[in-house]
Design an enzyme around this catalytic site. Structure first.
Site, PDB file in Angstrom:
ATOM      1  N   THR A   1       0.827  -1.230  -0.003  1.00 31.52           N
ATOM      2  CA  THR A   1       0.125  -0.183  -0.085  1.00 31.52           C
ATOM      3  C   THR A   1       0.720   1.100  -0.053  1.00 31.52           C
ATOM      4  OG1 THR A   1      -1.883  -0.954   1.162  1.00 31.52           O
ATOM      5  CG2 THR A   1      -1.540   1.381   1.280  1.00 31.52           C
TER       6      THR A   1
ATOM      7  N   SER B   1      -7.249  -0.932  -5.977  1.00 34.70           N
ATOM      8  CA  SER B   1      -6.732  -0.939  -4.901  1.00 34.70           C
ATOM      9  C   SER B   1      -5.305  -1.348  -5.045  1.00 34.70           C
ATOM     10  CB  SER B   1      -7.529  -1.936  -4.157  1.00 34.70           C
ATOM     11  OG  SER B   1      -7.216  -3.281  -4.395  1.00 34.70           O
ATOM     12  N   THR B   2      -4.675  -1.248  -4.089  1.00 36.99           N
ATOM     13  CA  THR B   2      -3.079  -1.905  -3.943  1.00 36.99           C
ATOM     14  C   THR B   2      -3.201  -3.372  -4.497  1.00 36.99           C
ATOM     15  OG1 THR B   2      -2.562  -0.411  -2.203  1.00 36.99           O
ATOM     16  CG2 THR B   2      -1.212  -2.312  -2.574  1.00 36.99           C
ATOM     17  N   ASN B   3      -4.130  -3.925  -3.981  1.00 34.45           N
ATOM     18  CA  ASN B   3      -4.237  -5.386  -4.117  1.00 34.45           C
ATOM     19  C   ASN B   3      -4.442  -5.984  -5.610  1.00 34.45           C
ATOM     20  OD1 ASN B   3      -4.088  -5.172  -1.623  1.00 34.45           O
ATOM     21  ND2 ASN B   3      -6.343  -5.942  -1.158  1.00 34.45           N
TER      22      ASN B   3
ATOM     23  N   THR C   1      34.884 -38.673 -13.410  1.00 33.51           N
ATOM     24  CA  THR C   1      33.611 -39.017 -12.471  1.00 33.51           C
ATOM     25  C   THR C   1      34.359 -39.140 -11.203  1.00 33.51           C
ATOM     26  OG1 THR C   1      33.546 -41.259 -12.946  1.00 33.51           O
ATOM     27  CG2 THR C   1      32.455 -39.762 -14.260  1.00 33.51           C
ATOM     28  N   HIS C   2      33.654 -38.752 -10.009  1.00 32.99           N
ATOM     29  CA  HIS C   2      34.075 -38.896  -8.715  1.00 32.99           C
ATOM     30  C   HIS C   2      35.245 -38.367  -8.494  1.00 32.99           C
ATOM     31  CE1 HIS C   2      30.976 -41.840  -8.149  1.00 32.99           C
ATOM     32  NE2 HIS C   2      31.062 -42.415  -9.257  1.00 32.99           N
TER      33      HIS C   2
ATOM     34  N   SER D   1      46.836 -11.750  -4.327  1.00 37.28           N
ATOM     35  CA  SER D   1      47.086 -11.969  -2.853  1.00 37.28           C
ATOM     36  C   SER D   1      47.764 -10.535  -2.524  1.00 37.28           C
ATOM     37  CB  SER D   1      48.171 -12.756  -2.778  1.00 37.28           C
ATOM     38  OG  SER D   1      48.579 -13.114  -1.323  1.00 37.28           O
ATOM     39  N   SER D   2      47.913 -10.216  -1.486  1.00 38.96           N
ATOM     40  CA  SER D   2      48.355  -9.109  -0.617  1.00 38.96           C
ATOM     41  C   SER D   2      49.690  -9.329  -0.041  1.00 38.96           C
ATOM     42  CB  SER D   2      47.595  -8.425   0.553  1.00 38.96           C
ATOM     43  OG  SER D   2      47.402  -9.265   1.528  1.00 38.96           O
TER      44      SER D   2
ATOM     45  N   LYS E   1      50.888 -14.418  -7.495  1.00 33.34           N
ATOM     46  CA  LYS E   1      49.457 -15.049  -7.363  1.00 33.34           C
ATOM     47  C   LYS E   1      48.300 -14.446  -7.923  1.00 33.34           C
ATOM     48  CE  LYS E   1      47.164 -18.150  -4.019  1.00 33.34           C
ATOM     49  NZ  LYS E   1      45.781 -17.960  -4.386  1.00 33.34           N
TER      50      LYS E   1
ATOM     51  N   GLU F   1      34.725 -17.386  -9.046  1.00 32.50           N
ATOM     52  CA  GLU F   1      34.350 -16.998  -7.426  1.00 32.50           C
ATOM     53  C   GLU F   1      33.194 -16.348  -7.188  1.00 32.50           C
ATOM     54  OE1 GLU F   1      38.732 -17.892  -5.651  1.00 32.50           O
ATOM     55  OE2 GLU F   1      37.899 -15.659  -5.650  1.00 32.50           O
TER      56      GLU F   1
END
Length: 470
Positions: free
Chosen positions: A103, A142-144, A189-190, A320-321, A326, A333
């Site tokens: 609303t 109406s809002t609905n 696989t696996h 990397s810092s 690297k 990610e």
């Protein structure tokens, strides 16, 4: 410094509103009541444009059915056109998280349109005796019914955008399939060596996944065209002319070019939010598949010296810092993380849909927020994954081929010729001795070299799939 104000009133009393504000008293109360997420309505421009389109359709319909003066209709439509053109969006100040089943959002829209329309008519903001947010902008609604209809228009826009972004990723996978073609690599696989395959087959599988999810989203998108304008409060049509629903749907079709139609059961349509659950479920499926693909890319590009090292992905930034040189797989990610978020969104939407009691689901605002967020995020992720990772992938071809030729998994091809028991013994001997399957078969004179070369050729092991591909 004195701020100029105007005074507005509602059932709770009077409040001072900034004189230059297009929003009114109900928007101000909602702004004060819901300092929840910090994410404001104006951050979802497609929703504002969709709502303005619905209000324009309502005004045109009300005039067509004889309950709205032409001059007021024209002013409302002109104000709506301003919002559709992305003007005055800064006036939509309320939080996306809100009580009241939307609303507050509906009134924010009604008040901005009313005050802009008053300006167009030559009146001052707040002079609602000439054009009122409820009596005119919200007439026969109406809002609905207006909120879910606007939500569906906005979701259609977000779906269209997502599908376009999915096409970018699909094309990227298909291009990579073409570029890498029949270059051999080990299938697994696996997480263990299995049998040879081609890089083209791998990227074609990724493309097939995206095609399937595109089809699902296109199918559920069709459900968004069913609307409940004219249902008003609970679907009984109270306060709306009898010919309003179908007329409004026709006007919406004309304004949008989309096939909107009135639900056969407005009571059901006003309380049932299953279409949002279906759309969210398809987003979850897309997220699941994208995350799996990102996992595969990250795993196969691990290294560069001590990992699988089958693929080289683009280097996007130092990783990397503390460790010089690297570089991390930051694009896969971030794909994973966005997908995790969308999977969580799906749970929220399912809970919100289930918790809507009786003739109205009051939790549509949280569904709207999460669907807008999820659809936008998945679109951004598809494009980013394609342009900043997949397009630049290279294959470590010589290394992959050597893995194939020296792999014990080649013994699988001998099963039809030597039987499972003999093939198992050869595999075990190769594993223990470090020798090759090829040499052991020849040493034991199980097959002649010509026959063996034909059977155990890695190219022949994947050829049937390549021959029969679409």
């Amino acid at each position: 410094m004195t701020v100029s104000t105007r005074q507005e009133s509602d059932l709770l009393g009077n409040r001072d509103i900034p004189a230059d504000a297009y929003y009114g008293i109900q928007t101000l109360r909602a702004f004060e009541n819901f300092p929840i997420s910090g994410v404001r309505l104006h951050q979802f421009a497609p929703f504002i444009r969709a709502f303005a389109t619905v209000k324009k359709a309502a005004a045109i319909t009300n005039h067509k059915v004889g309950v709205l003066d032409e001059k007021i209709k024209d002013a409302i439509c002109a104000a709506c056109d301003d919002l559709i053109a992305d003007k005055y969006h800064d006036q939509f100040i309320i939080d996306m998280f809100q009580g009241g089943a939307g609303t507050s959002t509906n009134m924010n829209v009604n008040e901005v349109i009313a005050n802009r329309a008053l300006e167009i008519m030559g009146h001052n903001k707040g002079e609602y005796q000439y054009l009122h947010p409820n009596n005119h902008v919200n007439l026969s609604q109406s809002t609905n019914d207006s909120y879910p209809t606007a939500l569906k228009l906005a979701l259609d826009h977000y779906c269209e955008r997502l599908l376009a972004k999915m096409d970018i990723l699909l094309e990227s996978f298909l291009n990579k399939k073409q570029a890498l073609g029949d270059r051999l690599k080990m299938g697994r696989t696996h997480l263990q060596d299995a049998v040879p395959m081609t890089a083209g087959q791998e990227f074609n599988a990724f493309a097939t996944m995206i095609k399937a999810e595109k089809k699902r989203i296109e199918q559920v998108r069709e459900l968004l065209y069913e609307i409940n304008m004219g249902a008003t409060a609970i679907g009984t049509g109270i306060n709306a002319p009898s010919n309003y629903p179908e007329t409004c749907a026709e006007v919406l079709r004309q304004l949008t070019g989309k096939p909107y139609y009135t639900s056969d059961d407005l009571v059901q349509a006003t309380q049932d939010t299953s279409v949002y659950v279906a759309l969210s479920g398809n987003l979850r499926l897309l997220a699941t598949r994208l995350s799996k693909i990102a996992n595969d890319i990250r795993l196969q590009s691990s290294g560069p010296r001590a990992g699988l090292g089958q693929y080289r992905i683009p280097q996007m930034q130092p990783g990397s810092s503390i460790m010089p040189g690297k570089v991390n797989p930051v694009i896969p990610e971030v794909v994973n993380q966005a997908c995790f978020h969308v999977m969580g969104i799906d749970h929220t939407i399912a809970m919100a849909s289930e918790a809507g009691q009786l003739q109205l689901n009051v939790f549509e605002p949280v569904m709207a927020f999460n669907l807008f967020t999820g659809l936008s995020m998945m679109g951004n992720i598809c494009e980013t994954f394609a342009t900043r990772c997949i397009d630049g992938i290279e294959m470590n071809e010589d290394y992959c081929r050597q893995q194939v030729l020296s792999n014990i998994g080649l013994v699988t091809a001998l099963n039809p010729h030597l039987g499972y028991e003999v093939s198992t013994r050869i595999a075990k001997k190769a594993q223990e001795s470090g020798g090759s399957v090829y040499n052991i078969v020849l040493e034991e004179k199980l097959l002649d070299q010509s026959t063996l070369d034909k059977i155990i050729s890695p190219e022949n092991m994947v050829y049937p799939l390549l021959k029969n591909k679409a």
